[in-house]
Design a protein around this motif. Structure first.
Motif, PDB file in Angstrom:
ATOM      1  N   ALA A   1       0.834  -1.204   0.000  1.00 32.72           N
ATOM      2  CA  ALA A   1       0.000   0.000   0.000  1.00 32.72           C
ATOM      3  C   ALA A   1       0.870   1.256   0.000  1.00 32.72           C
ATOM      4  CB  ALA A   1      -0.918   0.010   1.220  1.00 32.72           C
ATOM      5  N   LEU A   2       1.980   1.226   0.758  1.00 35.92           N
ATOM      6  CA  LEU A   2       2.895   2.370   0.792  1.00 35.92           C
ATOM      7  C   LEU A   2       3.476   2.621  -0.596  1.00 35.92           C
ATOM      8  CD1 LEU A   2       4.451   4.538   2.376  1.00 35.92           C
ATOM      9  CD2 LEU A   2       6.225   2.808   2.815  1.00 35.92           C
ATOM     10  N   TYR A   3       3.828   1.549  -1.299  1.00 34.23           N
ATOM     11  CA  TYR A   3       4.381   1.707  -2.646  1.00 34.23           C
ATOM     12  C   TYR A   3       3.390   2.403  -3.575  1.00 34.23           C
ATOM     13  CZ  TYR A   3       5.525   0.586  -7.466  1.00 34.23           C
ATOM     14  OH  TYR A   3       5.749   0.677  -8.812  1.00 34.23           O
ATOM     15  N   PHE A   4       2.137   1.960  -3.561  1.00 32.53           N
ATOM     16  CA  PHE A   4       1.133   2.554  -4.448  1.00 32.53           C
ATOM     17  C   PHE A   4       0.815   3.994  -4.062  1.00 32.53           C
ATOM     18  CE2 PHE A   4       0.173  -1.926  -5.532  1.00 32.53           C
ATOM     19  CZ  PHE A   4       0.215  -1.803  -6.922  1.00 32.53           C
ATOM     20  N   MET A   5       0.808   4.289  -2.775  1.00 30.34           N
ATOM     21  CA  MET A   5       0.570   5.668  -2.335  1.00 30.34           C
ATOM     22  C   MET A   5       1.676   6.606  -2.829  1.00 30.34           C
ATOM     23  SD  MET A   5      -0.741   5.215   1.604  1.00 30.34           S
ATOM     24  CE  MET A   5      -2.340   4.504   1.993  1.00 30.34           C
ATOM     25  N   LEU A   6       2.920   6.139  -2.754  1.00 27.52           N
ATOM     26  CA  LEU A   6       4.050   6.972  -3.169  1.00 27.52           C
ATOM     27  C   LEU A   6       4.169   7.067  -4.689  1.00 27.52           C
ATOM     28  CD1 LEU A   6       6.806   5.793  -0.633  1.00 27.52           C
ATOM     29  CD2 LEU A   6       5.512   7.929  -0.588  1.00 27.52           C
ATOM     30  N   SER A   7       3.906   5.959  -5.387  1.00 27.00           N
ATOM     31  CA  SER A   7       4.055   5.954  -6.841  1.00 27.00           C
ATOM     32  C   SER A   7       2.923   6.712  -7.539  1.00 27.00           C
ATOM     33  CB  SER A   7       4.103   4.510  -7.372  1.00 27.00           C
ATOM     34  OG  SER A   7       2.890   3.826  -7.065  1.00 27.00           O
ATOM     35  N   ASN A   8       1.800   6.869  -6.856  1.00 20.05           N
ATOM     36  CA  ASN A   8       0.648   7.557  -7.433  1.00 20.05           C
ATOM     37  C   ASN A   8       0.962   9.009  -7.807  1.00 20.05           C
ATOM     38  OD1 ASN A   8      -2.133   8.025  -8.137  1.00 20.05           O
ATOM     39  ND2 ASN A   8      -2.374   9.010  -6.150  1.00 20.05           N
ATOM     40  N   ASP A   9       1.494   9.775  -6.842  1.00 18.72           N
ATOM     41  CA  ASP A   9       1.805  11.193  -7.108  1.00 18.72           C
ATOM     42  C   ASP A   9       3.135  11.628  -6.497  1.00 18.72           C
ATOM     43  OD1 ASP A   9       1.102  10.981  -4.495  1.00 18.72           O
ATOM     44  OD2 ASP A   9      -0.516  12.466  -4.547  1.00 18.72           O
ATOM     45  N   LYS A  10       3.964  10.623  -6.151  1.00 19.46           N
ATOM     46  CA  LYS A  10       5.296  10.872  -5.583  1.00 19.46           C
ATOM     47  C   LYS A  10       5.252  11.689  -4.301  1.00 19.46           C
ATOM     48  CE  LYS A  10       8.302  10.072  -9.494  1.00 19.46           C
ATOM     49  NZ  LYS A  10       9.506  10.504 -10.189  1.00 19.46           N
ATOM     50  N   GLN A  11       4.221  11.442  -3.500  1.00 20.18           N
ATOM     51  CA  GLN A  11       4.188  12.041  -2.165  1.00 20.18           C
ATOM     52  C   GLN A  11       3.203  11.297  -1.280  1.00 20.18           C
ATOM     53  OE1 GLN A  11       2.788  15.991  -1.538  1.00 20.18           O
ATOM     54  NE2 GLN A  11       0.756  15.620  -2.389  1.00 20.18           N
TER      55      GLN A  11
ATOM     56  N   SER B   1       0.465  12.171   1.183  1.00 19.19           N
ATOM     57  CA  SER B   1      -0.329  13.334   1.559  1.00 19.19           C
ATOM     58  C   SER B   1      -0.926  13.191   2.958  1.00 19.19           C
ATOM     59  CB  SER B   1      -1.453  13.540   0.549  1.00 19.19           C
ATOM     60  OG  SER B   1      -2.376  12.456   0.607  1.00 19.19           O
ATOM     61  N   GLN B   2      -1.553  14.260   3.424  1.00 19.05           N
ATOM     62  CA  GLN B   2      -2.220  14.236   4.729  1.00 19.05           C
ATOM     63  C   GLN B   2      -3.364  13.232   4.749  1.00 19.05           C
ATOM     64  OE1 GLN B   2      -3.182  18.434   5.181  1.00 19.05           O
ATOM     65  NE2 GLN B   2      -1.570  18.682   6.721  1.00 19.05           N
ATOM     66  N   VAL B   3      -4.115  13.174   3.652  1.00 19.04           N
ATOM     67  CA  VAL B   3      -5.239  12.224   3.561  1.00 19.04           C
ATOM     68  C   VAL B   3      -4.728  10.793   3.641  1.00 19.04           C
ATOM     69  CG1 VAL B   3      -7.073  11.344   2.074  1.00 19.04           C
ATOM     70  CG2 VAL B   3      -6.690  13.809   2.245  1.00 19.04           C
ATOM     71  N   GLU B   4      -3.624  10.503   2.941  1.00 19.63           N
ATOM     72  CA  GLU B   4      -3.040   9.160   2.978  1.00 19.63           C
ATOM     73  C   GLU B   4      -2.477   8.842   4.364  1.00 19.63           C
ATOM     74  OE1 GLU B   4      -1.699   8.759  -1.722  1.00 19.63           O
ATOM     75  OE2 GLU B   4      -0.430   9.856  -0.297  1.00 19.63           O
ATOM     76  N   GLY B   5      -1.928   9.875   5.019  1.00 24.09           N
ATOM     77  CA  GLY B   5      -1.436   9.693   6.382  1.00 24.09           C
ATOM     78  C   GLY B   5      -2.570   9.322   7.325  1.00 24.09           C
ATOM     79  N   ILE B   6      -3.709  10.003   7.176  1.00 23.14           N
ATOM     80  CA  ILE B   6      -4.887   9.695   7.995  1.00 23.14           C
ATOM     81  C   ILE B   6      -5.364   8.268   7.701  1.00 23.14           C
ATOM     82  CG2 ILE B   6      -7.331  10.262   8.368  1.00 23.14           C
ATOM     83  CD1 ILE B   6      -6.568  13.211   7.813  1.00 23.14           C
ATOM     84  N   GLY B   7      -5.314   7.882   6.431  1.00 30.62           N
ATOM     85  CA  GLY B   7      -5.714   6.532   6.039  1.00 30.62           C
ATOM     86  C   GLY B   7      -4.833   5.468   6.686  1.00 30.62           C
ATOM     87  N   LEU B   8      -3.514   5.700   6.685  1.00 30.57           N
ATOM     88  CA  LEU B   8      -2.582   4.753   7.307  1.00 30.57           C
ATOM     89  C   LEU B   8      -2.841   4.630   8.804  1.00 30.57           C
ATOM     90  CD1 LEU B   8       0.814   5.639   5.539  1.00 30.57           C
ATOM     91  CD2 LEU B   8      -0.456   3.489   5.347  1.00 30.57           C
ATOM     92  N   LEU B   9      -3.049   5.772   9.447  1.00 30.15           N
ATOM     93  CA  LEU B   9      -3.282   5.772  10.894  1.00 30.15           C
ATOM     94  C   LEU B   9      -4.606   5.085  11.231  1.00 30.15           C
ATOM     95  CD1 LEU B   9      -1.443   6.821  13.093  1.00 30.15           C
ATOM     96  CD2 LEU B   9      -2.824   8.894  13.214  1.00 30.15           C
ATOM     97  N   SER B  10      -5.630   5.304  10.402  1.00 25.23           N
ATOM     98  CA  SER B  10      -6.934   4.667  10.612  1.00 25.23           C
ATOM     99  C   SER B  10      -6.826   3.145  10.480  1.00 25.23           C
ATOM    100  CB  SER B  10      -7.961   5.203   9.614  1.00 25.23           C
ATOM    101  OG  SER B  10      -8.112   6.598   9.755  1.00 25.23           O
ATOM    102  N   CYS B  11      -6.068   2.710   9.470  1.00 25.88           N
ATOM    103  CA  CYS B  11      -5.863   1.265   9.266  1.00 25.88           C
ATOM    104  C   CYS B  11      -5.102   0.656  10.435  1.00 25.88           C
ATOM    105  CB  CYS B  11      -5.101   1.014   7.960  1.00 25.88           C
ATOM    106  SG  CYS B  11      -6.073   1.343   6.475  1.00 25.88           S
ATOM    107  N   LEU B  12      -4.161   1.427  11.009  1.00 23.24           N
ATOM    108  CA  LEU B  12      -3.412   0.942  12.164  1.00 23.24           C
ATOM    109  C   LEU B  12      -4.338   0.730  13.360  1.00 23.24           C
ATOM    110  CD1 LEU B  12      -0.713   0.289  13.581  1.00 23.24           C
ATOM    111  CD2 LEU B  12      -0.548   2.718  14.162  1.00 23.24           C
ATOM    112  N   ILE B  13      -5.273   1.653  13.565  1.00 18.57           N
ATOM    113  CA  ILE B  13      -6.223   1.533  14.677  1.00 18.57           C
ATOM    114  C   ILE B  13      -7.081   0.278  14.512  1.00 18.57           C
ATOM    115  CG2 ILE B  13      -8.252   2.590  15.761  1.00 18.57           C
ATOM    116  CD1 ILE B  13      -6.961   5.337  15.058  1.00 18.57           C
ATOM    117  N   ILE B  14      -7.516   0.020  13.264  1.00 24.91           N
ATOM    118  CA  ILE B  14      -8.306  -1.190  12.978  1.00 24.91           C
ATOM    119  C   ILE B  14      -7.466  -2.433  13.255  1.00 24.91           C
ATOM    120  CG2 ILE B  14      -9.451  -2.521  11.162  1.00 24.91           C
ATOM    121  CD1 ILE B  14     -10.150   0.199   9.838  1.00 24.91           C
TER     122      ILE B  14
END
Length: 314
Positions: free
Chosen positions: A112-122, A124-137
Protein backbone atom coordinates in the motif's frame (compact mmCIF):
# COMPACT_ATOMS: atom_id res chain seq x y z
CA UNK A 1 31.93 16.80 13.61
CA UNK A 2 29.37 15.05 11.41
CA UNK A 3 30.38 11.62 12.75
CA UNK A 4 30.26 13.04 16.31
CA UNK A 5 26.71 14.32 15.75
CA UNK A 6 25.64 10.95 14.32
CA UNK A 7 27.11 8.95 17.22
CA UNK A 8 25.75 11.27 19.92
CA UNK A 9 22.39 11.38 18.14
CA UNK A 10 22.19 7.57 18.03
CA UNK A 11 23.18 7.29 21.70
CA UNK A 12 20.52 9.80 22.74
CA UNK A 13 17.87 7.97 20.68
CA UNK A 14 18.68 4.69 22.43
CA UNK A 15 18.57 6.36 25.87
CA UNK A 16 15.44 8.34 25.02
CA UNK A 17 13.63 5.30 23.68
CA UNK A 18 14.42 3.28 26.82
CA UNK A 19 13.18 5.98 29.20
CA UNK A 20 10.08 6.63 27.10
CA UNK A 21 9.16 2.93 27.22
CA UNK A 22 9.63 2.88 31.01
CA UNK A 23 7.52 6.01 31.55
CA UNK A 24 4.80 4.86 29.13
CA UNK A 25 4.48 1.43 30.71
CA UNK A 26 4.55 2.89 34.25
CA UNK A 27 1.81 5.36 33.37
CA UNK A 28 -0.24 2.62 31.70
CA UNK A 29 -0.20 0.57 34.90
CA UNK A 30 -1.38 3.66 36.82
CA UNK A 31 -4.27 3.96 34.35
CA UNK A 32 -5.20 0.30 35.09
CA UNK A 33 -4.55 -0.93 31.55
CA UNK A 34 -4.03 -4.69 31.25
CA UNK A 35 -0.54 -6.04 30.66
CA UNK A 36 -1.71 -7.45 27.34
CA UNK A 37 -2.96 -4.10 26.05
CA UNK A 38 0.24 -2.38 27.23
CA UNK A 39 2.39 -4.92 25.41
CA UNK A 40 0.47 -4.73 22.17
CA UNK A 41 -0.03 -0.96 21.99
CA UNK A 42 1.87 1.27 24.43
CA UNK A 43 5.24 -0.49 24.10
CA UNK A 44 4.91 -0.69 20.31
CA UNK A 45 4.25 3.04 20.03
CA UNK A 46 7.06 3.89 22.45
CA UNK A 47 9.65 1.74 20.66
CA UNK A 48 8.73 3.48 17.39
CA UNK A 49 9.48 6.89 18.95
CA UNK A 50 13.08 7.13 17.62
CA UNK A 51 11.90 6.54 14.04
CA UNK A 52 9.01 8.97 14.53
CA UNK A 53 11.16 11.80 15.93
CA UNK A 54 13.80 11.36 13.21
CA UNK A 55 11.18 11.36 10.43
CA UNK A 56 9.36 14.40 11.88
CA UNK A 57 12.62 16.32 12.28
CA UNK A 58 13.68 15.48 8.73
CA UNK A 59 10.28 16.42 7.28
CA UNK A 60 10.32 19.78 9.07
CA UNK A 61 13.83 20.41 7.74
CA UNK A 62 12.59 19.74 4.20
CA UNK A 63 14.54 16.46 4.01
CA UNK A 64 11.77 14.12 2.87
CA UNK A 65 14.31 11.57 1.64
CA UNK A 66 15.53 11.06 5.20
CA UNK A 67 11.96 10.78 6.53
CA UNK A 68 11.15 8.01 4.02
CA UNK A 69 14.58 6.40 4.01
CA UNK A 70 14.52 6.07 7.78
CA UNK A 71 11.34 3.97 7.74
CA UNK A 72 12.12 1.94 4.62
CA UNK A 73 15.66 1.27 5.84
CA UNK A 74 14.48 0.39 9.37
CA UNK A 75 11.96 -2.12 8.02
CA UNK A 76 14.67 -3.76 5.91
CA UNK A 77 17.11 -3.73 8.86
CA UNK A 78 14.53 -5.26 11.22
CA UNK A 79 14.26 -8.34 8.99
CA UNK A 80 17.66 -8.58 7.32
CA UNK A 81 19.89 -7.40 10.16
CA UNK A 82 18.00 -7.92 13.46
CA UNK A 83 16.09 -11.09 12.56
CA UNK A 84 19.02 -12.44 10.52
CA UNK A 85 21.59 -12.10 13.32
CA UNK A 86 19.15 -13.37 15.96
CA UNK A 87 18.35 -16.51 13.94
CA UNK A 88 22.09 -17.12 13.32
CA UNK A 89 22.70 -17.09 17.09
CA UNK A 90 19.63 -19.15 17.98
CA UNK A 91 16.95 -20.72 15.75
CA UNK A 92 13.48 -19.19 16.09
CA UNK A 93 10.14 -20.95 16.17
CA UNK A 94 7.52 -19.40 13.90
CA UNK A 95 4.06 -18.93 15.44
CA UNK A 96 1.05 -19.86 13.32
CA UNK A 97 -0.29 -16.32 13.75
CA UNK A 98 2.67 -15.24 11.61
CA UNK A 99 1.22 -16.47 8.31
CA UNK A 100 -2.46 -16.29 9.30
CA UNK A 101 -2.53 -12.64 10.37
CA UNK A 102 0.66 -10.64 11.04
CA UNK A 103 2.62 -11.40 7.87
CA UNK A 104 -0.29 -10.64 5.44
CA UNK A 105 -0.93 -7.33 7.24
CA UNK A 106 2.75 -6.31 7.05
CA UNK A 107 2.92 -7.18 3.35
CA UNK A 108 -0.34 -5.31 2.69
CA UNK A 109 0.95 -2.16 4.42
CA UNK A 110 4.25 -2.40 2.50
CA UNK A 111 2.52 -2.73 -0.89
CA UNK A 112 0.00 0.00 0.00
CA UNK A 113 2.90 2.37 0.79
CA UNK A 114 4.38 1.71 -2.65
CA UNK A 115 1.13 2.55 -4.45
CA UNK A 116 0.57 5.67 -2.34
CA UNK A 117 4.05 6.97 -3.17
CA UNK A 118 4.06 5.95 -6.84
CA UNK A 119 0.65 7.56 -7.43
CA UNK A 120 1.80 11.19 -7.11
CA UNK A 121 5.30 10.87 -5.58
CA UNK A 122 4.19 12.04 -2.17
CA UNK A 123 2.49 10.86 0.98
CA UNK A 124 -0.33 13.33 1.56
CA UNK A 125 -2.22 14.24 4.73
CA UNK A 126 -5.24 12.22 3.56
CA UNK A 127 -3.04 9.16 2.98
CA UNK A 128 -1.44 9.69 6.38
CA UNK A 129 -4.89 9.69 8.00
CA UNK A 130 -5.71 6.53 6.04
CA UNK A 131 -2.58 4.75 7.31
CA UNK A 132 -3.28 5.77 10.89
CA UNK A 133 -6.93 4.67 10.61
CA UNK A 134 -5.86 1.27 9.27
CA UNK A 135 -3.41 0.94 12.16
CA UNK A 136 -6.22 1.53 14.68
CA UNK A 137 -8.31 -1.19 12.98
CA UNK A 138 -5.28 -3.53 13.03
CA UNK A 139 -4.75 -2.92 16.76
CA UNK A 140 -8.44 -3.49 17.50
CA UNK A 141 -8.37 -6.85 15.71
CA UNK A 142 -4.99 -7.72 17.28
CA UNK A 143 -6.25 -7.12 20.82
CA UNK A 144 -9.47 -9.07 20.17
CA UNK A 145 -7.47 -12.04 18.82
CA UNK A 146 -5.11 -11.92 21.81
CA UNK A 147 -8.02 -11.81 24.28
CA UNK A 148 -9.77 -14.67 22.52
CA UNK A 149 -6.66 -16.85 22.79
CA UNK A 150 -5.79 -15.41 26.21
CA UNK A 151 -2.23 -15.41 24.97
CA UNK A 152 0.25 -12.66 24.21
CA UNK A 153 4.00 -12.16 24.41
CA UNK A 154 4.32 -10.09 27.57
CA UNK A 155 8.09 -10.42 28.07
CA UNK A 156 8.55 -6.79 27.04
CA UNK A 157 6.38 -5.52 29.91
CA UNK A 158 8.23 -5.21 33.23
CA UNK A 159 5.89 -5.88 36.19
CA UNK A 160 8.18 -3.86 38.47
CA UNK A 161 7.14 -0.66 36.68
CA UNK A 162 3.66 -1.02 38.21
CA UNK A 163 5.13 0.19 41.52
CA UNK A 164 6.67 3.35 40.01
CA UNK A 165 5.60 6.68 41.51
CA UNK A 166 4.18 9.50 39.40
CA UNK A 167 7.34 11.51 40.17
CA UNK A 168 9.57 8.78 38.71
CA UNK A 169 7.33 8.45 35.66
CA UNK A 170 7.50 12.23 35.08
CA UNK A 171 11.31 12.23 35.38
CA UNK A 172 11.61 9.28 32.96
CA UNK A 173 9.26 11.01 30.53
CA UNK A 174 11.25 14.25 30.72
CA UNK A 175 14.57 12.45 30.17
CA UNK A 176 13.14 10.35 27.33
CA UNK A 177 11.49 13.26 25.55
CA UNK A 178 14.56 15.50 25.83
CA UNK A 179 16.94 12.77 24.67
CA UNK A 180 14.73 11.88 21.71
CA UNK A 181 14.37 15.53 20.68
CA UNK A 182 18.06 16.35 20.68
CA UNK A 183 19.03 12.89 19.46
CA UNK A 184 16.82 13.17 16.37
CA UNK A 185 17.98 16.75 15.67
CA UNK A 186 21.68 15.92 15.93
CA UNK A 187 21.35 12.63 14.04
CA UNK A 188 19.63 14.33 11.08
CA UNK A 189 22.16 17.19 11.15
CA UNK A 190 25.14 14.84 11.33
CA UNK A 191 23.73 12.52 8.66
CA UNK A 192 23.22 15.34 6.13
CA UNK A 193 26.75 16.63 6.78
CA UNK A 194 28.15 13.10 6.47
CA UNK A 195 26.31 12.56 3.19
CA UNK A 196 27.88 15.70 1.72
CA UNK A 197 31.33 14.76 3.05
CA UNK A 198 31.36 11.27 1.48
CA UNK A 199 29.58 12.37 -1.67
CA UNK A 200 26.36 10.38 -1.40
CA UNK A 201 22.74 11.48 -1.13
CA UNK A 202 20.85 12.10 2.11
CA UNK A 203 18.68 9.13 1.22
CA UNK A 204 21.63 6.71 1.09
CA UNK A 205 22.71 7.73 4.59
CA UNK A 206 19.13 7.56 5.92
CA UNK A 207 18.40 4.10 4.52
CA UNK A 208 21.65 2.69 5.97
CA UNK A 209 23.28 4.62 8.85
CA UNK A 210 20.13 6.21 10.32
CA UNK A 211 18.01 3.10 9.77
CA UNK A 212 20.54 0.86 11.53
CA UNK A 213 20.79 3.42 14.34
CA UNK A 214 17.05 3.47 15.01
CA UNK A 215 17.04 -0.36 14.96
CA UNK A 216 19.86 -0.61 17.54
CA UNK A 217 17.52 -1.15 20.56
CA UNK A 218 15.80 -4.12 18.87
CA UNK A 219 19.16 -5.54 17.73
CA UNK A 220 20.76 -5.24 21.17
CA UNK A 221 17.79 -6.82 22.96
CA UNK A 222 17.63 -9.68 20.43
CA UNK A 223 21.34 -10.50 20.53
CA UNK A 224 21.49 -10.43 24.35
CA UNK A 225 18.44 -12.70 24.63
CA UNK A 226 19.82 -15.13 22.05
CA UNK A 227 23.26 -15.28 23.70
CA UNK A 228 21.63 -16.05 27.05
CA UNK A 229 19.64 -18.85 25.36
CA UNK A 230 16.48 -17.11 26.46
CA UNK A 231 13.49 -16.37 24.29
CA UNK A 232 14.76 -13.94 21.67
CA UNK A 233 12.65 -11.18 20.16
CA UNK A 234 9.75 -12.88 18.43
CA UNK A 235 9.04 -12.74 14.73
CA UNK A 236 5.65 -11.26 15.57
CA UNK A 237 7.22 -8.35 17.45
CA UNK A 238 9.50 -7.47 14.54
CA UNK A 239 6.63 -7.66 12.08
CA UNK A 240 4.57 -5.47 14.40
CA UNK A 241 7.43 -2.97 14.49
CA UNK A 242 7.46 -2.81 10.68
CA UNK A 243 3.70 -2.23 10.60
CA UNK A 244 4.01 0.57 13.19
CA UNK A 245 6.89 2.16 11.25
CA UNK A 246 4.77 2.50 8.11
CA UNK A 247 1.40 3.26 9.67
CA UNK A 248 2.25 5.35 12.74
CA UNK A 249 5.62 6.92 11.86
CA UNK A 250 4.90 7.79 8.22
CA UNK A 251 1.19 8.25 8.92
CA UNK A 252 1.70 10.81 11.70
CA UNK A 253 4.54 12.54 9.85
CA UNK A 254 2.43 12.91 6.68
CA UNK A 255 -0.50 14.31 8.67
CA UNK A 256 1.74 16.99 10.18
CA UNK A 257 3.75 17.63 7.01
CA UNK A 258 3.25 15.78 3.67
CA UNK A 259 6.29 13.73 2.60
CA UNK A 260 7.56 14.12 -0.96
CA UNK A 261 9.59 11.56 -2.93
CA UNK A 262 12.79 13.28 -4.04
CA UNK A 263 15.29 10.49 -4.69
CA UNK A 264 14.18 8.19 -7.55
CA UNK A 265 15.86 5.24 -5.83
CA UNK A 266 13.00 5.17 -3.32
CA UNK A 267 10.46 3.98 -5.91
CA UNK A 268 12.79 2.32 -8.41
CA UNK A 269 14.81 0.16 -6.03
CA UNK A 270 14.65 0.36 -2.26
CA UNK A 271 10.92 0.03 -1.62
CA UNK A 272 11.09 -3.22 -3.62
CA UNK A 273 13.85 -4.39 -1.28
CA UNK A 274 11.51 -3.68 1.64
CA UNK A 275 8.65 -5.61 0.01
CA UNK A 276 11.06 -8.40 -0.98
CA UNK A 277 12.38 -8.85 2.57
CA UNK A 278 8.79 -8.97 3.81
CA UNK A 279 7.69 -11.47 1.14
CA UNK A 280 10.65 -13.87 1.52
CA UNK A 281 9.75 -14.58 5.15
CA UNK A 282 6.82 -16.83 4.20
CA UNK A 283 8.79 -19.37 2.09
CA UNK A 284 11.65 -19.23 4.62
CA UNK A 285 9.19 -20.17 7.37
CA UNK A 286 8.09 -23.32 5.53
CA UNK A 287 11.02 -24.53 3.39
CA UNK A 288 12.47 -27.03 4.09
CA UNK A 289 11.52 -27.32 7.77
CA UNK A 290 8.10 -25.99 8.68
CA UNK A 291 7.64 -23.14 11.15
CA UNK A 292 11.30 -22.63 12.01
CA UNK A 293 13.86 -19.97 11.14
CA UNK A 294 17.11 -21.89 11.44
CA UNK A 295 20.67 -20.55 11.51
CA UNK A 296 21.26 -20.90 7.79
CA UNK A 297 17.99 -19.10 7.04
CA UNK A 298 19.19 -16.30 9.29
CA UNK A 299 22.46 -16.27 7.35
CA UNK A 300 20.52 -15.88 4.09
CA UNK A 301 18.71 -12.83 5.51
CA UNK A 302 21.92 -11.30 6.87
CA UNK A 303 23.87 -11.78 3.61
CA UNK A 304 20.96 -10.31 1.66
CA UNK A 305 21.07 -7.25 3.95
CA UNK A 306 24.83 -6.82 3.40
CA UNK A 307 24.20 -6.98 -0.37
CA UNK A 308 21.46 -4.35 -0.03
CA UNK A 309 23.76 -1.97 1.89
CA UNK A 310 26.58 -2.52 -0.62
CA UNK A 311 24.36 -1.87 -3.63
CA UNK A 312 22.86 1.21 -1.95
CA UNK A 313 26.27 2.85 -1.59
CA UNK A 314 27.29 1.80 -5.12
Amino acid sequence: MSIFYVLIGLLLLVIGGEFLVRSSVGLSFKLKLSKMVIGLTVVSFATSAPELLVSLQAAYDGLSDIALGNVIGSNIANIGLVLGITAIISSLTVDRDFYRFNWPVMLLFSIALYFMLSNDKQLSQVEGIGLLSCLIIYLFVLIRRARKKNKVDQDVVDDGLAESSYFKIFIWLAIGGTALYFGSEWLVKGATQLAKAVGVSDYVISVTVIAIGTSVPELAASVIAALKKEKAISLGNLIGSNIFNIASVLGLTAIIKPIAVIDDAILSTNIFWMIGFAAILLPLAFIPKRLELSRYKGLILFVAYIVFVGLTFL
